[in-house]
Design an enzyme around this catalytic site. Structure first.
Site, PDB file in Angstrom:
ATOM      1  N   GLY A 171      -2.919   3.490  -4.984  1.00  0.00           N
ATOM      2  CA  GLY A 171      -3.447   4.642  -5.719  1.00  0.00           C
ATOM      3  C   GLY A 171      -4.106   5.668  -4.817  1.00  0.00           C
ATOM      4  N   CYS A 210     -16.325   0.465  -5.709  1.00  0.00           N
ATOM      5  CA  CYS A 210     -16.578   1.113  -4.420  1.00  0.00           C
ATOM      6  C   CYS A 210     -18.041   1.520  -4.245  1.00  0.00           C
ATOM      7  CB  CYS A 210     -15.703   2.357  -4.261  1.00  0.00           C
ATOM      8  SG  CYS A 210     -14.137   2.254  -5.118  1.00  0.00           S
ATOM      9  N   SER A 236      -0.977   2.406  -9.109  1.00  0.00           N
ATOM     10  CA  SER A 236      -1.302   1.364  -8.140  1.00  0.00           C
ATOM     11  C   SER A 236      -0.976  -0.007  -8.706  1.00  0.00           C
ATOM     12  CB  SER A 236      -2.786   1.435  -7.785  1.00  0.00           C
ATOM     13  OG  SER A 236      -3.130   0.340  -6.972  1.00  0.00           O
ATOM     14  N   GLN A 256      -5.379   3.706 -13.887  1.00  0.00           N
ATOM     15  CA  GLN A 256      -5.942   2.797 -14.901  1.00  0.00           C
ATOM     16  C   GLN A 256      -5.104   2.744 -16.176  1.00  0.00           C
ATOM     17  OE1 GLN A 256      -8.525   0.673 -14.765  1.00  0.00           O
ATOM     18  NE2 GLN A 256      -9.171   1.229 -12.708  1.00  0.00           N
ATOM     19  N   ASN A 259     -11.736   5.082 -14.710  1.00  0.00           N
ATOM     20  CA  ASN A 259     -11.931   3.701 -14.282  1.00  0.00           C
ATOM     21  C   ASN A 259     -13.308   3.150 -14.624  1.00  0.00           C
ATOM     22  OD1 ASN A 259     -12.182   5.825 -12.165  1.00  0.00           O
ATOM     23  ND2 ASN A 259     -13.183   4.191 -11.027  1.00  0.00           N
ATOM     24  N   THR A 275       8.235   1.524   7.679  1.00  0.00           N
ATOM     25  CA  THR A 275       9.061   0.436   7.148  1.00  0.00           C
ATOM     26  C   THR A 275       8.505  -0.013   5.801  1.00  0.00           C
ATOM     27  OG1 THR A 275       9.580  -0.215   9.386  1.00  0.00           O
ATOM     28  CG2 THR A 275       9.964  -1.871   7.676  1.00  0.00           C
ATOM     29  N   HIS A 324      -1.874  -3.140  -7.946  1.00  0.00           N
ATOM     30  CA  HIS A 324      -2.846  -4.230  -8.171  1.00  0.00           C
ATOM     31  C   HIS A 324      -3.695  -4.035  -9.421  1.00  0.00           C
ATOM     32  CE1 HIS A 324      -6.842  -2.628  -6.662  1.00  0.00           C
ATOM     33  NE2 HIS A 324      -6.036  -1.736  -6.097  1.00  0.00           N
TER      34      HIS A 324
HETATM   35  C1  LIG Z   1      -8.214   1.683  -8.239  1.00  0.00           C
HETATM   36  C2  LIG Z   1      -8.078   3.135  -8.446  1.00  0.00           C
HETATM   37  C3  LIG Z   1      -7.589   3.986  -7.425  1.00  0.00           C
HETATM   38  C4  LIG Z   1      -7.276   3.468  -6.059  1.00  0.00           C
HETATM   39  O1  LIG Z   1      -6.135   2.661  -6.039  1.00  0.00           O
HETATM   40  P1  LIG Z   1      -5.899   1.694  -4.756  1.00  0.00           P
HETATM   41  O2  LIG Z   1      -4.519   1.166  -4.981  1.00  0.00           O
HETATM   42  O3  LIG Z   1      -6.938   0.638  -4.845  1.00  0.00           O
HETATM   43  O4  LIG Z   1      -5.991   2.542  -3.553  1.00  0.00           O
HETATM   44  C5  LIG Z   1      -7.442   5.314  -7.713  1.00  0.00           C
HETATM   45  N1  LIG Z   1      -7.749   5.816  -8.920  1.00  0.00           N
HETATM   46  C6  LIG Z   1      -8.212   5.043  -9.914  1.00  0.00           C
HETATM   47  C7  LIG Z   1      -8.514   5.655 -11.239  1.00  0.00           C
HETATM   48  C8  LIG Z   1      -8.407   3.686  -9.710  1.00  0.00           C
HETATM   49  O5  LIG Z   1      -8.886   2.927 -10.700  1.00  0.00           O
END
Ligand SMILES: *Cc1c(COP(=O)(O)O)cnc(C)c1O
Length: 381
Positions: free
Chosen positions: A72, A326, A200, A180, A152, A238, A202
């Site tokens: 993300g 964070c 993103s 999100q 988030n 890569t 994860h």
């Molecule tokens: C987690 C998050 C990100 C960052 O994504 P990563 O894959 O962890 O770098 C960006 N924006 C929002 C709203 C998020 O919740």
């Protein structure tokens, strides 16, 4: 070992077994570089393109509109640094909101350092961006509007269609951080007035370190990482084959169960909120009451330090968050909580529980009971 009740799905999610299984060959015998001409390479290439097709199909995009990234943060950086300069005005103008993720806010701050102007839109007390202020701040040099789909921290879902329509009318690019929202609520990009979108892996039970940026066909995409010809020469390096394959599989699984999960998680969330509001005095719910991500419970509890509360909750195996992941470690009032105007005596007691499909109603009720006890304890000292 004490059982963990994981209620921090906005921070990250557990890799789903389907994604893990799909990744396995690419962490092992299918180790080819997708740019190599022999079959070990072409098989990796095919796996990447299949993943691109899967993701495009799910979000109603064309495969060629999907660019794989490291997550993300990278997608947000790419969209903002790349598209703000799209019209090539020196010192152009970006419009964003005060409640964006730091990946957006700090990218905008970087652009300010380069001479761009940035307008940070206010939000109301439920976290909805001010559309009138948006219209009023658009100027001749505005090159990009970037407003997130779902917040988030407080879960508020922004009026993306209205924002996109305003952007369209003025022929300004519109990017949304949908990190999100993807996998939680339906996102059909071709039916939305959205030009670019960040996701993103994860956050939807895929592996960490993988994500994508959607860019509408016809928009010139500036290169972000210079090097080889991967991702049409726009993002060299890569490819993370296993990550990409795992992300597509995780999104497929999330999407195939989305409506059931949505209803289940929503019921748990609403029970959580209702019980806390009824059983703990002096609590404020943060975020929008209806236009809200299904798993988000964010509240401010008067007379309590959120960091102390988190420690007590963890003693009972309950994992939550004080603001965004964070900014933990210090009880600093988050920029989002500040923007929605939570009073000081409540703000330091802001805690976020984000539920996922693996949670159960039993866990929700347990969390409420523990929360009640812990709040009572902290208010006594
Ligand atoms: C987690 C998050 C990100 C960052 O994504 P990563 O894959 O962890 O770098 C960006 N924006 C929002 C709203 C998020 O919740």
């Amino acid at each position: 070992m004490k059982k963990i009740i994981y209620m921090d799905h906005a921070a990250t999610t557990q890799l789903c077994p389907e994604a893990k299984a799909a990744m396995e060959p690419y962490l092992d015998r299918e180790y080819g570089n997708a740019s190599s001409p022999y079959s070990l390479g072409t098989e990796a290439r095919e796996a990447i393109e299949k993943a691109r097709n899967t993701i495009a199909g799910i979000i109603d995009a064309y495969p060629e509109e999907i660019y794989f990234t490291s997550g993300g943060s990278e997608s947000d950086n790419w969209a903002i640094k790349g598209f703000a300069g799209e019209k090539k005005y020196i010192g152009g103008h970006i419009i964003t909101s005060k409640i964006e993720h730091h990946a957006v806010l700090n990218s905008c701050a970087y652009m300010e350092g380069l001479g761009y102007d940035v307008t940070y839109l206010d939000v109301d007390d439920q976290g909805i961006v001010d559309l009138k202020q948006l219209k009023d701040s658009i100027g001749k040099y505005t090159t990009l509007i970037t407003v997130m789909t779902g917040n988030n921290e407080i879960g508020t879902i922004e009026p993306i269609t209205e924002i996109g329509n305003i952007a369209r009318e003025k022929e300004i690019l519109f990017h949304t951080d949908a990190v999100q929202a993807i996998g939680q609520i339906p996102m059909q990009v071709h039916k939305m007035p959205v030009d670019a979108l960040s996701a993103s892996s994860h956050k939807f039970h895929g592996p960490k370190g993988t994500g994508f940026l959607y860019v509408r066909k016809g928009i010139e995409v500036p290169s972000f990482i210079h090097g080889g010809s991967q991702e049409k020469g726009k993002r060299a390096g890569t490819e993370n084959v296993a990550g990409i394959v795992g992300m597509a599989e995780a999104l497929r699984v999330a999407h195939s169960h989305m409506s059931q999960n949505y209803r289940r998680v929503l019921r748990m969330r609403d029970t959580f909120i209702k019980r806390v509001m009824a059983e703990i005095p002096e609590v404020r719910l943060n975020g929008h009451k209806r236009s809200r991500l299904p798993g988000n419970v964010n509240m401010s509890i008067a007379g309590v330090e959120a960091t102390a509360l988190l420690v007590l909750l963890e003693e009972d195996g309950i994992l939550a968050s004080a603001g965004s992941a964070c900014t933990t470690g210090q009880t600093r009032i988050s920029h989002v909580i500040e923007a929605i105007g939570v009073p000081e005596d409540y703000a330091t007691g802001t805690i976020r529980f984000t539920l996922g499909s693996e949670n159960t109603m039993e866990e929700v009720n347990r969390a409420v009971e523990v929360l009640k006890q812990d709040v009572k304890l902290l208010r006594q000292i």
